[in-house]
Design an enzyme around this catalytic site. Structure first.
Site, PDB file in Angstrom:
ATOM      1  N   GLU A 108      -3.081  -1.855   4.761  1.00 15.34           N
ATOM      2  CA  GLU A 108      -2.007  -1.862   5.751  1.00 15.34           C
ATOM      3  C   GLU A 108      -0.833  -1.023   5.255  1.00 15.34           C
ATOM      4  OE1 GLU A 108       0.716  -5.288   7.882  1.00 15.34           O
ATOM      5  OE2 GLU A 108      -1.421  -5.695   7.558  1.00 15.34           O
ATOM      6  N   ASP A 110       3.188  -0.544   6.723  1.00  8.98           N
ATOM      7  CA  ASP A 110       4.081  -1.168   7.695  1.00  8.98           C
ATOM      8  C   ASP A 110       5.437  -0.493   7.802  1.00  8.98           C
ATOM      9  OD1 ASP A 110       2.300  -3.299   8.163  1.00  8.98           O
ATOM     10  OD2 ASP A 110       3.134  -4.472   6.533  1.00  8.98           O
ATOM     11  N   GLU A 112       8.500  -2.316   9.855  1.00  9.61           N
ATOM     12  CA  GLU A 112       8.859  -3.481  10.667  1.00  9.61           C
ATOM     13  C   GLU A 112      10.373  -3.517  10.857  1.00  9.61           C
ATOM     14  OE1 GLU A 112       5.640  -6.973  10.013  1.00  9.61           O
ATOM     15  OE2 GLU A 112       7.003  -6.648   8.328  1.00  9.61           O
ATOM     16  N   GLY A 207      16.406 -15.290   7.078  1.00  6.40           N
ATOM     17  CA  GLY A 207      15.417 -16.263   6.613  1.00  6.40           C
ATOM     18  C   GLY A 207      15.062 -17.323   7.636  1.00  6.40           C
TER      19      GLY A 207
END
Length: 339
Positions: A108, A110, A112, A207
């Site tokens: 993968e 990424d 994001e 978070g």
């Protein structure tokens, strides 16, 4: 003028000089030529000319698309515009993967984008996995020098047998050079391109402190000017495909090399806008992973956790700069686009 203000202006001029360097001759494709719906079909809206697509997230579902083919190395690129206003808990992802085929040993790459509360900027992260190496995440997190919800910007991933480069417009923001010590952690199996928008309220913003608020839905991410180059293969076919010509083509393109001006812009970007790097996270990795290149000017800015040393003179300078220097920085319309 503060040192931080000066550095930002220098970075802007570096970027202005790079605008036409790497992506002037891209072969762009329509949705039908290169992509297919992945999920949330009702929330995937294609333009009448089939050259752009909008991905929507509402309280019922997100949406996404996938490339029609898988590629053994490639260049994956799109112009993207992110949702505006309150976007906490929302993630827009542009990435390559083969997890649907190799569920336990997937690769993968990424990009994001992580939403935020109203008035706070989008942030984003890059990561890579090879052969199911998810316990050894290699993430970096950054801010942007522009508002990605106001206009389209180009985000790109180059993946060859020898290197990986993540691009934002004409600025290379991260380069990973393959080393023998990486072993199977370097992505090596055919991957497809994915783009998705989804609710990640449990972790995306502070978070998980701030959740997606569907009073602001639908959240809309827009994509256009798709570009896909690579060696199209069937990952489970028994007869191997010779991809040497495709790799040679990829490595001959401008986006496969970083010239001195681009490298200066990358260094400036990482010094000013990167706020977490696994390479400097000595709590997590007492010995940096083999591909890490430790840059003293970068390392000095980070704690042992790989996060910025907040609260010091740099933070005070940044706050003072926002109060006193913003009119000076924003006086030029071209500069304002990049800040």
């Amino acid at each position: 003028m503060s040192k931080l203000s000066y550095n930002l202006i220098i970075f802007v001029f570096l970027c202005l000089g790079l605008r036409s360097s790497a992506f002037t001759n891209l072969n762009t494709l329509s949705f039908e030529e290169s992509l297919s719906p992945l999920f949330g079909d009702a929330n995937l809206v294609r333009s009448p000319d089939d050259l752009s697509v909008r991905l929507l997230l509402d309280r019922y579902t997100g949406s996404g698309f996938i490339s029609s083919n898988m590629y053994q190395h490639g260049f994956y690129s799109s112009m993207i515009k992110l949702p505006a206003d309150y976007t906490a808990g929302v993630v827009v992802a542009f990435y390559t993967s083969n997890g649907d085929v190799f569920q336990k040993t997937h690769d993968e790459l990424d990009i994001e984008f992580l939403g935020n509360i109203k008035g706070k900027p989008w942030r984003f992260q890059t990561n890579l996995y090879g052969n199911g190496s998810t316990p050894r995440g290699r993430e970096e997190r950054y801010r942007l020098w522009f508002d990605p919800s106001k206009e389209f910007h180009r985000y790109s991933i180059l993946w060859t047998p020898h290197k990986i480069i993540f691009w934002v417009d004409d600025v290379p923001i991260r380069e990973v050079i393959r080393s023998e010590a990486m072993g199977a952690d370097y992505p090596a199996k055919p991957m497809a391109l994915y783009a998705t928008i989804w609710d990640a309220s449990d972790w995306a913003t502070s978070g998980g402190k701030y959740k997606a608020n569907y009073k602001f839905a639908p959240f809309v991410a827009e994509f256009k000017s798709f570009s896909l180059d690579g060696c199209s293969v069937d990952p489970i076919q028994e007869v191997p495909v010779d991809c040497s010509d495709s790799v040679e083509f990829l490595e001959s393109q401008d986006y496969s090399s970083i010239n001195s001006h681009q490298r200066a812009a990358m260094r400036r970007f990482r010094q000013r806008f990167m706020y977490y790097s696994y390479c400097y996270d000595t709590v997590r990795y007492p010995d940096p992973p083999p591909e890490c290149v430790i840059v003293p000017a970068e390392k000095d800015r980070f704690k042992d956790t790989g996060r910025l040393k907040f609260g010091g003179t740099e933070a005070r300078e940044r706050r003072r700069n926002r109060r006193q220097q913003r009119p000076e920085i924003e006086s030029d319309p071209d500069e304002r686009k990049l800040l």
